[in-house]
Design a protein around this motif. Structure first.
Motif, mmCIF file in Angstrom:
data_model
loop_
_atom_site.group_PDB
_atom_site.id
_atom_site.type_symbol
_atom_site.label_atom_id
_atom_site.label_comp_id
_atom_site.label_asym_id
_atom_site.label_seq_id
_atom_site.Cartn_x
_atom_site.Cartn_y
_atom_site.Cartn_z
ATOM 1 N N TYR A 27 0.760 -1.232 0.099
ATOM 2 C CA TYR A 27 -0.065 0.180 -0.066
ATOM 3 C C TYR A 27 0.946 1.107 0.114
ATOM 4 O O TYR A 27 0.224 2.392 -0.184
ATOM 5 C CB TYR A 27 -1.301 0.066 1.025
ATOM 6 N N ARG A 28 2.301 1.240 0.296
ATOM 7 C CA ARG A 28 2.928 2.386 0.229
ATOM 8 C C ARG A 28 3.427 2.709 -1.143
ATOM 9 O O ARG A 28 3.774 1.955 -2.003
ATOM 10 C CB ARG A 28 4.021 2.209 1.230
ATOM 11 N N TYR A 29 3.448 4.026 -1.541
ATOM 12 C CA TYR A 29 3.854 4.705 -2.880
ATOM 13 C C TYR A 29 5.590 4.876 -2.274
ATOM 14 O O TYR A 29 5.923 5.199 -1.251
ATOM 15 C CB TYR A 29 3.172 5.861 -3.185
ATOM 16 N N ALA A 30 6.175 5.047 -3.427
ATOM 17 C CA ALA A 30 7.722 5.391 -3.056
ATOM 18 C C ALA A 30 7.953 6.714 -3.121
ATOM 19 O O ALA A 30 8.543 7.224 -4.070
ATOM 20 C CB ALA A 30 8.547 4.573 -4.342
ATOM 21 N N LEU A 31 7.469 7.321 -2.172
ATOM 22 C CA LEU A 31 7.234 8.802 -1.794
ATOM 23 C C LEU A 31 7.932 9.100 -0.585
ATOM 24 O O LEU A 31 8.072 8.275 0.283
ATOM 25 C CB LEU A 31 5.894 9.205 -2.111
ATOM 26 N N PRO A 32 8.291 10.093 -0.205
ATOM 27 C CA PRO A 32 8.918 10.581 0.922
ATOM 28 C C PRO A 32 7.931 10.255 2.080
ATOM 29 O O PRO A 32 6.804 10.372 1.895
ATOM 30 C CB PRO A 32 9.016 12.370 0.747
ATOM 31 N N TYR B 289 3.068 10.132 3.460
ATOM 32 C CA TYR B 289 1.983 9.225 4.100
ATOM 33 C C TYR B 289 1.954 9.472 5.647
ATOM 34 O O TYR B 289 0.473 9.604 5.923
ATOM 35 C CB TYR B 289 2.727 7.740 4.008
ATOM 36 N N ARG B 290 2.756 9.699 6.231
ATOM 37 C CA ARG B 290 2.513 10.102 8.011
ATOM 38 C C ARG B 290 1.674 11.092 8.290
ATOM 39 O O ARG B 290 0.725 11.026 9.016
ATOM 40 C CB ARG B 290 3.877 10.100 8.533
ATOM 41 N N GLU B 291 1.731 12.318 7.512
ATOM 42 C CA GLU B 291 1.088 13.353 7.740
ATOM 43 C C GLU B 291 -0.235 13.716 6.898
ATOM 44 O O GLU B 291 -1.059 14.519 7.204
ATOM 45 C CB GLU B 291 2.228 14.655 7.429
ATOM 46 N N HIS B 292 -0.086 13.108 5.561
ATOM 47 C CA HIS B 292 -1.258 13.368 4.688
ATOM 48 C C HIS B 292 -1.812 12.328 4.199
ATOM 49 O O HIS B 292 -2.699 12.480 3.516
ATOM 50 C CB HIS B 292 -0.650 14.120 3.445
ATOM 51 N N GLY B 293 -1.629 11.003 4.636
ATOM 52 C CA GLY B 293 -2.333 10.017 4.135
ATOM 53 C C GLY B 293 -2.327 9.399 2.746
ATOM 54 O O GLY B 293 -3.154 8.913 2.155
ATOM 55 N N VAL B 294 -1.056 9.633 2.126
ATOM 56 C CA VAL B 294 -0.916 9.510 0.730
ATOM 57 C C VAL B 294 -0.279 8.159 0.830
ATOM 58 O O VAL B 294 0.848 7.579 0.999
ATOM 59 C CB VAL B 294 0.220 10.431 0.016
ATOM 60 N N ARG B 295 -1.110 7.188 0.327
ATOM 61 C CA ARG B 295 -0.934 5.590 0.053
ATOM 62 C C ARG B 295 -2.105 5.130 -0.673
ATOM 63 O O ARG B 295 -2.793 5.858 -1.024
ATOM 64 C CB ARG B 295 -1.109 5.054 1.370
#
Length: 393
Positions: free
Chosen positions: A156-161, A165-171
């Motif tokens: 579920y994780r993207y290869a992004l900083p 994910y931790r602060e904005h839920g980008v996954r």
């Protein structure tokens, strides 16, 4: 004990699909759609087993449409509704299963609107309308994303900083979870396998389409991501494209982000490639008549689907079968045949006679010696009703 009847509601951006489901009944007591909400042409279409009515509701919003619908549902239910089950597209990381709606759940759905701006506002409007009309009516939210909360982090994780994910839920969240859950359970039952010891590739194919890898009844990977745009080519959605396409179109054509969003979500996919339609039935007919755009659109659709299914197999310890479902998956022998033709490396092959046979029951269509290939009708409304009854019971 009296019959328990549940009204299932699916609120879109300008429509409300609904079905009244009686516990233990094999058919809908009532079903239909309120469409074109907010316009002078707004209509409420209501079907029972014997008739269909079309009621004008000019300029009605969600509350006004539900104010017309709920009394009809109560009447069809014999005077009493046991509860209302809502399909909610996006639950973020907050919901791993269906839940009874209370003020905190409403606030959490509202906080998730940023992840699903086209879908969650409608669901929220439907929930709040029922609360306003019948404050004591029990309501349950069933989330498309909940089934995919069992994805491992590497899926579920993207290869992004990390902070995105931790602060904005980008996954990656995934969608169509209720459908994938439903057909994997039905496939296991059809093949006399325990759901908690079975492994499936699932393809939900409609105007929106996705694939899923399901291990022991749990989602392990899926093709849709943070939004329903990721993954397969769909009716009007592009699916996967080069992430730098946005920058390219902005630089070379001067397009705004809103114009690009419209391109990728509303003007691409089968419609954009064919230049004709997003309806697979129309495209299959045009392909048979030699239409090059329709032919290309179907070829791309099937190749991208097969490629996604092959990728999903990485998440499985073994393959007990491939499931086709959704409007296209259940009804298009051509799409099934072309797709499976790209999956020979996994051993799949079809019995074309069985593939051509139509029916509304789950059935096997694989050739002798092939892993199972199943056509399994999905029943999202029934799954929502079961979840609602389970929680309220």
């Amino acid at each position: 004990m009296s019959q328990r009847n549940v009204l299932v509601i699916n609120c879109g951006s300008s429509s409300i699909k609904f079905a009244l489901i009686g516990e233990g009944r094999s058919h809908f007591l009532l079903s239909g759609i309120a469409e074109r909400l907010g316009s002078a042409e707004a209509l409420l279409r209501v079907r029972d087993r014997e008739s269909e009515d079309c009621l004008p509701i000019p300029h009605a919003g969600y509350a006004q449409a539900l104010a017309r619908l709920l009394p009809l549902a109560r009447l069809a239910a014999g005077g009493e509704l046991y509860g209302v089950g809502h399909r909610v597209v996006h639950g973020g990381e907050h919901f791993t299963q269906a839940c009874r709606i209370d003020p905190q759940v409403v606030d959490t759905i509202r906080a998730t609107i940023g992840l699903a701006p086209l879908h969650n506002p409608g669901a929220l409007a439907g929930i709040e309308a029922v609360l306003q009309l019948f404050p004591s009516m029990p309501q349950v939210a069933v989330f498309d994303t909940a089934f995919h909360q069992t994805l491992p982090e590497h899926a579920y994780r993207y290869a992004l900083p990390d902070e995105l994910y931790r602060e904005h839920g980008v996954r990656r969240y995934g969608f169509h979870g209720t459908s994938h859950r439903c057909v994997s359970q039905r496939a296991a039952a059809l093949c006399d396998l325990p759901i908690d010891d079975s492994c499936w590739l699932s393809a939900h194919l409609g105007n929106g389409s996705s694939t899923c890898a399901i291990v022991d009844g749990r989602s392990r990977d899926t093709s849709m991501g943070m939004t329903p745009l990721e993954g397969l080519a769909m009716g009007t959605r592009s699916g996967d494209v080069d992430p730098n396409l946005h920058i390219h179109l902005m630089r070379t054509l001067g397009w705004s982000i809103e114009r690009i969003d419209r391109l990728l979500n509303q003007e691409s996919g089968l419609l954009g490639m064919s230049g004709l339609s997003n309806d697979m039935r129309t495209l299959e007919q045009a392909r048979a008549e030699g239409h090059p755009g329709a032919t290309l659109a179907i070829e791309v659709f099937c190749y991208r689907l097969a490629k996604s299914l092959a990728a999903m197999s990485c998440a499985l310890p073994r393959i007990d079968g491939l499931i086709f479902t959704g409007g296209i998956g259940e009804n298009s022998a051509l799409i099934r045949s072309l797709t499976v033709g790209h999956l020979r490396v996994l051993g799949f092959a079809l019995d074309e006679s069985a593939n051509q046979t139509r029916g509304n029951q789950g059935r096997a269509i694989q050739a002798v010696g092939s892993p199972r290939v199943l056509v399994v009708p999905t029943a999202e409304e029934e799954m929502i009703a079961v979840d609602t009854l389970t929680l309220l019971g």
